[in-house]
Design a protein around this motif. Sequence first.
Motif, PDB file in Angstrom:
ATOM      1  N   GLU A  53       0.818  -1.217   0.000  1.00 52.20           N
ATOM      2  CA  GLU A  53       0.000   0.000   0.000  1.00 52.20           C
ATOM      3  C   GLU A  53       0.850   1.264   0.000  1.00 52.20           C
ATOM      4  OE1 GLU A  53      -3.041  -0.090  -0.663  1.00 52.20           O
ATOM      5  OE2 GLU A  53      -3.204  -2.264  -0.478  1.00 52.20           O
ATOM      6  N   MET A  54       1.965   1.272   0.725  1.00 52.63           N
ATOM      7  CA  MET A  54       2.810   2.459   0.748  1.00 52.63           C
ATOM      8  C   MET A  54       3.489   2.698  -0.590  1.00 52.63           C
ATOM      9  SD  MET A  54       4.455   2.680   4.611  1.00 52.63           S
ATOM     10  CE  MET A  54       5.276   1.078   4.582  1.00 52.63           C
ATOM     11  N   VAL A  55       3.912   1.612  -1.245  1.00 53.83           N
ATOM     12  CA  VAL A  55       4.535   1.760  -2.564  1.00 53.83           C
ATOM     13  C   VAL A  55       3.490   2.123  -3.611  1.00 53.83           C
ATOM     14  CG1 VAL A  55       5.785   0.560  -4.407  1.00 53.83           C
ATOM     15  CG2 VAL A  55       6.450   0.220  -2.014  1.00 53.83           C
ATOM     16  N   THR A  56       2.306   1.529  -3.527  1.00 51.19           N
ATOM     17  CA  THR A  56       1.221   1.879  -4.450  1.00 51.19           C
ATOM     18  C   THR A  56       0.868   3.352  -4.323  1.00 51.19           C
ATOM     19  OG1 THR A  56       0.305  -0.364  -4.389  1.00 51.19           O
ATOM     20  CG2 THR A  56      -1.176   1.393  -5.092  1.00 51.19           C
ATOM     21  N   ASN A  57       0.949   3.873  -3.119  1.00 47.70           N
ATOM     22  CA  ASN A  57       0.690   5.297  -2.895  1.00 47.70           C
ATOM     23  C   ASN A  57       1.704   6.160  -3.650  1.00 47.70           C
ATOM     24  OD1 ASN A  57      -1.161   6.974  -1.024  1.00 47.70           O
ATOM     25  ND2 ASN A  57       0.840   7.934  -0.777  1.00 47.70           N
ATOM     26  N   VAL A  58       2.955   5.718  -3.667  1.00 48.81           N
ATOM     27  CA  VAL A  58       3.994   6.435  -4.430  1.00 48.81           C
ATOM     28  C   VAL A  58       3.694   6.367  -5.918  1.00 48.81           C
ATOM     29  CG1 VAL A  58       6.438   6.497  -5.040  1.00 48.81           C
ATOM     30  CG2 VAL A  58       5.762   6.022  -2.674  1.00 48.81           C
ATOM     31  N   VAL A  83       9.221   3.644   3.505  1.00 43.78           N
ATOM     32  CA  VAL A  83       9.256   3.808   2.052  1.00 43.78           C
ATOM     33  C   VAL A  83       9.564   5.281   1.778  1.00 43.78           C
ATOM     34  CG1 VAL A  83       7.920   3.760  -0.087  1.00 43.78           C
ATOM     35  CG2 VAL A  83       7.686   1.900   1.580  1.00 43.78           C
ATOM     36  N   SER A  84      10.714   5.544   1.170  1.00 44.89           N
ATOM     37  CA  SER A  84      11.130   6.928   0.916  1.00 44.89           C
ATOM     38  C   SER A  84      11.049   7.239  -0.572  1.00 44.89           C
ATOM     39  CB  SER A  84      12.552   7.162   1.424  1.00 44.89           C
ATOM     40  OG  SER A  84      13.472   6.305   0.781  1.00 44.89           O
ATOM     41  N   ASP A  85      10.656   8.474  -0.886  1.00 48.61           N
ATOM     42  CA  ASP A  85      10.598   8.947  -2.268  1.00 48.61           C
ATOM     43  C   ASP A  85      10.947  10.433  -2.283  1.00 48.61           C
ATOM     44  OD1 ASP A  85       8.067  10.761  -2.614  1.00 48.61           O
ATOM     45  OD2 ASP A  85       7.356   9.068  -1.416  1.00 48.61           O
ATOM     46  N   PRO A  86      11.251  11.020  -3.456  1.00 49.39           N
ATOM     47  CA  PRO A  86      11.761  12.394  -3.516  1.00 49.39           C
ATOM     48  C   PRO A  86      10.713  13.497  -3.539  1.00 49.39           C
ATOM     49  CG  PRO A  86      11.852  11.401  -5.689  1.00 49.39           C
ATOM     50  CD  PRO A  86      11.369  10.328  -4.764  1.00 49.39           C
ATOM     51  N   ASP A  87       9.422  13.172  -3.450  1.00 51.06           N
ATOM     52  CA  ASP A  87       8.385  14.191  -3.548  1.00 51.06           C
ATOM     53  C   ASP A  87       7.864  14.553  -2.160  1.00 51.06           C
ATOM     54  OD1 ASP A  87       6.138  15.775  -4.061  1.00 51.06           O
ATOM     55  OD2 ASP A  87       5.674  14.711  -5.912  1.00 51.06           O
ATOM     56  N   VAL A  88       8.139  15.786  -1.709  1.00 51.60           N
ATOM     57  CA  VAL A  88       7.706  16.204  -0.376  1.00 51.60           C
ATOM     58  C   VAL A  88       6.323  16.833  -0.391  1.00 51.60           C
ATOM     59  CG1 VAL A  88      10.069  16.539   0.401  1.00 51.60           C
ATOM     60  CG2 VAL A  88       8.826  18.458  -0.625  1.00 51.60           C
ATOM     61  N   ARG A  89       5.703  16.929  -1.573  1.00 50.92           N
ATOM     62  CA  ARG A  89       4.395  17.566  -1.681  1.00 50.92           C
ATOM     63  C   ARG A  89       3.250  16.570  -1.589  1.00 50.92           C
ATOM     64  NH1 ARG A  89       5.317  20.070  -7.379  1.00 50.92           N
ATOM     65  NH2 ARG A  89       6.086  17.923  -7.541  1.00 50.92           N
ATOM     66  N   ALA A  90       3.407  15.401  -2.223  1.00 52.84           N
ATOM     67  CA  ALA A  90       2.335  14.400  -2.243  1.00 52.84           C
ATOM     68  C   ALA A  90       2.374  13.589  -0.952  1.00 52.84           C
ATOM     69  CB  ALA A  90       2.502  13.483  -3.460  1.00 52.84           C
ATOM     70  N   LEU A  91       1.603  14.017   0.035  1.00 54.51           N
ATOM     71  CA  LEU A  91       1.620  13.373   1.341  1.00 54.51           C
ATOM     72  C   LEU A  91       0.514  12.338   1.459  1.00 54.51           C
ATOM     73  CD1 LEU A  91       2.194  16.472   3.654  1.00 54.51           C
ATOM     74  CD2 LEU A  91       3.887  14.976   2.576  1.00 54.51           C
ATOM     75  N   PRO A  92       0.826  11.160   2.022  1.00 54.94           N
ATOM     76  CA  PRO A  92      -0.214  10.151   2.248  1.00 54.94           C
ATOM     77  C   PRO A  92      -1.253  10.677   3.227  1.00 54.94           C
ATOM     78  CG  PRO A  92       1.984   9.208   2.473  1.00 54.94           C
ATOM     79  CD  PRO A  92       2.155  10.703   2.433  1.00 54.94           C
ATOM     80  N   GLU A 100     -16.338  -0.209  -1.386  1.00 55.38           N
ATOM     81  CA  GLU A 100     -16.313  -0.562  -2.810  1.00 55.38           C
ATOM     82  C   GLU A 100     -15.413   0.359  -3.621  1.00 55.38           C
ATOM     83  OE1 GLU A 100     -19.946   2.075  -2.082  1.00 55.38           O
ATOM     84  OE2 GLU A 100     -18.885   0.422  -1.103  1.00 55.38           O
ATOM     85  N   ALA A 101     -14.834   1.370  -2.991  1.00 59.70           N
ATOM     86  CA  ALA A 101     -13.973   2.296  -3.731  1.00 59.70           C
ATOM     87  C   ALA A 101     -12.720   1.585  -4.209  1.00 59.70           C
ATOM     88  CB  ALA A 101     -13.602   3.477  -2.841  1.00 59.70           C
ATOM     89  N   GLU A 102     -12.271   1.942  -5.426  1.00 57.50           N
ATOM     90  CA  GLU A 102     -11.098   1.300  -5.993  1.00 57.50           C
ATOM     91  C   GLU A 102      -9.806   1.964  -5.544  1.00 57.50           C
ATOM     92  OE1 GLU A 102     -11.479   1.163 -10.187  1.00 57.50           O
ATOM     93  OE2 GLU A 102     -13.235  -0.153 -10.170  1.00 57.50           O
ATOM     94  N   SER A 103      -9.860   3.176  -4.999  1.00 56.86           N
ATOM     95  CA  SER A 103      -8.665   3.858  -4.519  1.00 56.86           C
ATOM     96  C   SER A 103      -9.009   4.633  -3.263  1.00 56.86           C
ATOM     97  CB  SER A 103      -8.133   4.815  -5.599  1.00 56.86           C
ATOM     98  OG  SER A 103      -9.090   5.825  -5.875  1.00 56.86           O
ATOM     99  N   GLY A 104      -7.988   5.112  -2.588  1.00 55.70           N
ATOM    100  CA  GLY A 104      -8.194   5.903  -1.389  1.00 55.70           C
ATOM    101  C   GLY A 104      -8.172   5.110  -0.109  1.00 55.70           C
ATOM    102  N   ARG A 105      -8.035   3.770  -0.194  1.00 54.46           N
ATOM    103  CA  ARG A 105      -8.068   2.946   1.011  1.00 54.46           C
ATOM    104  C   ARG A 105      -6.681   2.523   1.470  1.00 54.46           C
ATOM    105  NH1 ARG A 105     -11.185  -2.090   0.453  1.00 54.46           N
ATOM    106  NH2 ARG A 105     -10.443  -2.113  -1.691  1.00 54.46           N
TER     107      ARG A 105
END
Length: 213
Positions: A53-58, A83-92, A100-105
Motif C-alpha cells: 500500500e505504501m509503494v502503491t501510494n507512491v 518507504v522513501s521517495d523524492p516528492d515532499v508535496r504528495a503526502l499520504p 467498494e472504492a477502488e482507490s483511497g483505502r
Amino acid sequence: MAGCRFKVRRKAWDLPFLAEPEELAGLRRVIGLHLGLWGLPDVIDSARLCVTEMVTNVITHVGHGTPTTLTVSMNGQFLRLEVSDPDVRALPTLLAARDEAESGRGMALVDSVATRWGVMLGVDAKVTWCELATGLRAADDHIEAPQVASAEALLVLCCLNADGTGATPLSVAVAEEATVGVIASLLLWLRTHGCDAREALDRAYTRFEGAIT
C-alpha cells in the motif's frame, strides 16, 4: 544457565527500486524471505500489505518509475517499514473511503494493521513509515514456542564447556554449530542402530515445515 537466551541479530537493510506495479510482487517476495530469516513469520502478511500500500501510494500520487527505497529495521519490539521517495508535496492521507472504492483505502489498510504510522519530511525527500507489533520483548529476542524453548535448553547444554560453564559468547553462531553437531550425531546414532537416517531426516523436516506453516 536457566536465564540464558540466544540473541537474534536483525540488521537493518535498504532496497532501492523504481516504483512500478511490476515491482510489487518482488517486494512481497523479498519481505517474506527476509522476515522468515529474521524469525518473524507471524508479521509477514501484515508487512506485505503495508509495503504494497505504501509503494502503491507512491506510484499513484508521485508517479511511475519514481526512485524509491524500502528500509526494514527493528525499533525495539516493533518491526519498522519505511518507504522513501523524492516528492515532499504528495503526502499520504487517511481517507474514509467506501468499501467498494477502488482507490483511497491504502493508508486506511495500513492503519488497520499497523500499531502506528506517519510521514517524515526532509529537504528533498519524504519517508512514509509504519511499525508492526511482533510480540517480541526486544529487537534481538525471538518468538516463544514450546519446541523452541526445549531446543534452546538442549543447545545451552551442548554449548557448555568441560568445566560446566557456558560457551563465550553464547551466540546464535555458536548454537548453529552445536545444532549441526547434534543433528549429525543423532543421524549417526540412527544408522548405528540399523535405522534409515535419511528417512528419519525427511520426516523431521516434514514436521518442521508443518510447525512453521
